[in-house]
Design a protein around this motif. Structure first.
Motif: not given
Length: 258
Positions: A74-88
């Motif tokens: 749920g959007i209110a329950n986010i503790s962490r989000l993994r975001v990568n560096t990629v080829n866009g």
């Protein structure tokens, strides 16, 4: 690897003490190295804040990027989000550079000079970006936008400076006006103040004196009129990519050559 094809064509005009140049440039970037947009991923997983995509097979990969608290997806329950560096997605940008210099000799026993440097970004088209097989960011034109938490940076379309300078004997004084065009915070949730980030004009002044014994003294004042950066709906209340909060600053320099 990131790759690019670059093109440019320009013209130079010069006569006596006047010189001007105008250049057109175009860059085509393939596989640019970018960071995935945090807001883009959250909005794709939870459109309008809803949890309808939770547990859906086609969103399983995207959901795995999140760490939730004990209450679950749920959007209110986010503790962490993994975001990568990629080829866009591919980026295509073009614009113009202008340079003008004009010198006038024998003015009150010295030399007077004027000039300007300016860049106009005509477009900055960014290709679509998918994360874990889900389209999180459609293609967009970043020119004239804040581009907060996208793969692009803040990009006012017009920026430049105009200077006036006078030199006589060992003395030189220079005043520069710096201009940054207004640009738009493209986030849909932003309305009212801060939606349009105002243009900004500031002035710098510098004095240099060449003294005996190969010694030079300089005094420089940045942001002469102590202008505040333009307001933006960001953590610092301004855009740190294009503005600063130091206000007027004075620098003194002494240089001795041996």
């Amino acid at each position: 690897p990131e790759k690019a094809k670059t093109y440019s064509i320009g013209a130079i005009f010069k006569t006596n003490n006047f010189k001007a140049s105008l250049d057109y440039w175009r860059f085509n970037f393939d596989n640019p190295i970018v960071s995935e947009g945090t807001v883009d991923i959250v909005n794709a997983m939870f459109p309008g804040g809803a949890s309808t995509n939770c547990g859906m097979p086609m969103f399983a990969g995207l959901q795995s990027r999140f760490t939730f608290n004990a209450s679950g997806c749920g959007i209110a329950n986010i503790s962490r989000l993994r975001v990568n560096t990629v080829n866009g997605g591919a980026v295509v940008t073009d614009g113009f550079d202008l340079l003008v210099d004009w010198q006038i000799e024998d003015v009150l026993g010295g030399e007077l000079a004027f000039g300007t440097v300016a860049t106009y970004t005509q477009k900055y088209e960014v290709g679509a970006l998918s994360v874990e097989g889900v389209l999180v960011a459609p293609s967009f034109d970043a020119a004239g936008k804040l581009n907060y938490q996208t793969t692009a940076y803040p990009l006012p379309q017009l920026k430049g400076s105009v200077y006036g300078q006078y030199s006589t004997g060992p003395h030189n004084i220079r005043v520069t006006a710096n201009y940054l065009d207004s640009y738009t915070d493209q986030r849909a949730i932003i309305t009212g103040a801060g939606k349009e980030i105002d243009s900004h004009l500031s002035f710098d002044a510098a004095y240099r004196a060449d003294l005996p014994w190969d010694t030079t003294v300089t005094v420089a004042i940045d942001n002469l009129t102590d202008e505040d950066p333009s307001f933006a709906r960001l953590d610092l209340n301004y855009d740190p990519f294009t503005g600063g909060a130091l206000g007027r600053t004075v620098k003194l320099g002494l240089n001795k050559r041996f």
